[in-house]
Design a protein around this motif. Sequence first.
Motif, PDB file in Angstrom:
ATOM      1  N   ARG B  20      -3.516   1.195  -4.854  1.00  0.00           N
ATOM      2  CA  ARG B  20      -2.814   0.822  -5.831  1.00  0.00           C
ATOM      3  C   ARG B  20      -2.759  -0.627  -6.025  1.00  0.00           C
ATOM      4  O   ARG B  20      -2.318  -1.131  -4.888  1.00  0.00           O
ATOM      5  N   PHE B  21      -2.727  -1.217  -7.457  1.00  0.00           N
ATOM      6  CA  PHE B  21      -2.790  -2.643  -7.290  1.00  0.00           C
ATOM      7  C   PHE B  21      -1.114  -2.829  -7.425  1.00  0.00           C
ATOM      8  O   PHE B  21      -0.599  -2.637  -8.507  1.00  0.00           O
ATOM      9  N   ARG B  22      -0.686  -3.622  -6.613  1.00  0.00           N
ATOM     10  CA  ARG B  22       0.811  -3.756  -6.436  1.00  0.00           C
ATOM     11  C   ARG B  22       1.076  -5.363  -6.458  1.00  0.00           C
ATOM     12  O   ARG B  22       2.401  -5.747  -6.336  1.00  0.00           O
ATOM     13  N   ASP B  23       0.279  -5.881  -6.332  1.00  0.00           N
ATOM     14  CA  ASP B  23       0.366  -7.593  -6.307  1.00  0.00           C
ATOM     15  C   ASP B  23       1.163  -8.066  -7.545  1.00  0.00           C
ATOM     16  O   ASP B  23       0.936  -7.657  -8.656  1.00  0.00           O
ATOM     17  N   GLU B  24       2.123  -9.102  -7.561  1.00  0.00           N
ATOM     18  CA  GLU B  24       2.775  -9.492  -8.590  1.00  0.00           C
ATOM     19  C   GLU B  24       2.102 -10.601  -9.407  1.00  0.00           C
ATOM     20  O   GLU B  24       2.121 -10.862 -10.182  1.00  0.00           O
ATOM     21  N   LYS B  35     -10.534  -7.075   0.266  1.00  0.00           N
ATOM     22  CA  LYS B  35      -9.661  -6.166   0.231  1.00  0.00           C
ATOM     23  C   LYS B  35      -8.973  -6.338  -1.273  1.00  0.00           C
ATOM     24  O   LYS B  35      -8.668  -5.477  -1.779  1.00  0.00           O
ATOM     25  N   ALA B  36      -8.489  -7.400  -1.295  1.00  0.00           N
ATOM     26  CA  ALA B  36      -7.715  -7.697  -2.552  1.00  0.00           C
ATOM     27  C   ALA B  36      -8.577  -7.586  -3.658  1.00  0.00           C
ATOM     28  O   ALA B  36      -8.082  -6.762  -4.685  1.00  0.00           O
ATOM     29  N   SER B  37      -9.836  -7.744  -3.882  1.00  0.00           N
ATOM     30  CA  SER B  37     -10.513  -7.353  -4.947  1.00  0.00           C
ATOM     31  C   SER B  37     -10.947  -6.013  -5.105  1.00  0.00           C
ATOM     32  O   SER B  37     -10.765  -5.737  -6.230  1.00  0.00           O
ATOM     33  N   GLN B  38     -10.898  -5.194  -4.010  1.00  0.00           N
ATOM     34  CA  GLN B  38     -11.374  -4.016  -4.165  1.00  0.00           C
ATOM     35  C   GLN B  38      -9.959  -3.224  -4.702  1.00  0.00           C
ATOM     36  O   GLN B  38      -9.904  -2.374  -5.609  1.00  0.00           O
ATOM     37  N   THR B  39      -8.824  -3.650  -4.452  1.00  0.00           N
ATOM     38  CA  THR B  39      -7.455  -3.107  -4.684  1.00  0.00           C
ATOM     39  C   THR B  39      -7.313  -3.478  -6.378  1.00  0.00           C
ATOM     40  O   THR B  39      -6.837  -2.577  -7.330  1.00  0.00           O
TER      41      THR B  39
END
Lengths: 357, 357
Positions: B20-24, B35-39
């Motif tokens: 799940r993309f939870r970053d603000e 990892k962040a790209s994948q998310t």
Amino acid sequence: MRSEERVLGIVETARGKRPRFRDELVTMAHGAGGKASQTLIEGLLAPAFESAALDELGDAGKVEAEGLGLAVTTDSFVVRPIRFPGGSIGELAVNGTVNDLAVSGARPLALTVSLVLEEGLEADALRAEVEAMAAAASAAGVEVVSGDTKVVERGHCDSMYVCTSGLGRLDPRAALATGSIEPGDRVLVSGPVGAHGTAIMLARDELGLDAEIRSDTRPLWPAVEAMLEAAGPALRCMRDATRGGVASALNELARASGVAVEVGESAVPVLPEVAAAAELLGIDPMYIANEGVLVAFVAPEGAEPALAALRAAPGCEAAAQIGEVRAEPPGMVMVDTAFGGRRVMDLLAGDPLPRIC
Amino acid sequence: MRSEERVLGIVETARGKRPRFRDELVTMAHGAGGKASQTLIEGLLAPAFESAALDELGDAGKVEAEGLGLAVTTDSFVVRPIRFPGGSIGELAVNGTVNDLAVSGARPLALTVSLVLEEGLEADALRAEVEAMAAAASAAGVEVVSGDTKVVERGHCDSMYVCTSGLGRLDPRAALATGSIEPGDRVLVSGPVGAHGTAIMLARDELGLDAEIRSDTRPLWPAVEAMLEAAGPALRCMRDATRGGVASALNELARASGVAVEVGESAVPVLPEVAAAAELLGIDPMYIANEGVLVAFVAPEGAEPALAALRAAPGCEAAAQIGEVRAEPPGMVMVDTAFGGRRVMDLLAGDPLPRIC
């Protein structure tokens, strides 16, 4: 009336002489869709790529793959602000690409989306644009099949830039070519002009105006398909009247075909609030960008059916015949003003409305 | 050895649970290929576009047009600086798009180029990139058929960003699918890893090193075509090992196929000067971006002919078999180190080398 020889000579002047790109620095005007853009494209890009498809300077390039006629197109969107009344950068990017395919006579099949994001962009703003793109793609009946995301440091981009590219299938009913435009052809416009660019200017709040003007962003394939069905090969050529507005689209086609275009100013549909804002801005609405308005050149016998078909398409109810093609003066657009005068409507030299798409 | 049921269960854990993309806020890591790209891709973009082609997370999306198998792809390039030893942003953009098509088993047919230019960019710098793109397209045997140019105010872009999109024809010999990877398959790499990212870091002069390392940017279609001819359907799957390097490409494929990949560290080709610079940087060369290196998974019987074909392709003389597919632990990449140890080679969490493409 016109001597073929003379016309050929003039056509050569209008079409054959490529402008040379002599500027030392890139300026905002090179992105504005007017004279400087034309010089950049015709003087630098097209010669470097030696591409027959690019040489046509159409909204999309044509590719044949094992006998199948395809069209491909690309556009970057850098509009500021990214959300505005009637739309947002994501919706604009999808519709803009769909429309470039549509006016090239191609049914949109697939899109790609490439994002350049600014570090620190709020995830909710990104989510909103991704959803806007998905909704616009769904409304246009086209699938997003590939994508890419890059992130640049804070300040090196304004929230986000979006590049959409599209693949379309050339409709077998379409026999579009700039070279096919002839004196006597009618010029149609699919709706009121200038709303998108005006909406952006108001959204920037640089004018202190309080008018509610919404962008005209919409997919134009339904309108194009209706015209193809109604007018068939009588439909000579179309252009999406984006940057530089209807004036630039007509100038490009006049120049590319070596004909003149005569426009009746009073026949051009303009929303009253757009006309009022344009007057305050000191800009002719014909030069203001649209994101859901096309111009079409139609042979005389196809003009009425094409116009009727246009008017039945969603968002094109106010479509109108705004002018006619003449032999002279080749490569130029003339306007018969509402006051009985006549003047040249040239390409824009500068950029009065930067970054409207 | 493995219970089918258990494997299915594990495959589901590895493949079925979308992050799940939870970053603000968007961070540089979202553009780094880890990892962040994948998310971002799996948690936001793919679900929003509900696209079967996007779901495959391949380097290109597949489109069928009247029975004809096509591939489309897009990439934005924001590399800084725009010129570096061995290449430049224009060459990178063309080769990157050609390679995304190639590793999808598609012969590149046509490209589009969309430029976002910074106001004040020197015309000579623009001319150099346009010429670099034209030369790279010509070398790759592909035509640029459509383009677009936008200009943004000084400071809102670094010289230029380039978005290239590509259309390719799926090669009938290619039967590539991530799902087809099986334990026992061999893993090949087409050349020495890590040169491109290292060249960019040195060009930024952030290290004070004086090594002469050139980017590996090159078109990979000749290498792919040679492997297709040599190995046919034994060629299971390929990836262009760009952002995040070979490590990320292997992790993506291991995860997508629910298999494990075991890599022999000493089998991985690395140029000595790249190894030295990477050591100073404190980064494993396996995580450093390449722009002309692919990884290929090949069934055992096709591995030797595919490797021989690779080595005969231009720029791939140092191709090597670097590992093998195992059943366990599914979704993971393990490395047998040169010192006899064994460790997990995970996706990168941060972004040690921003804007290398």
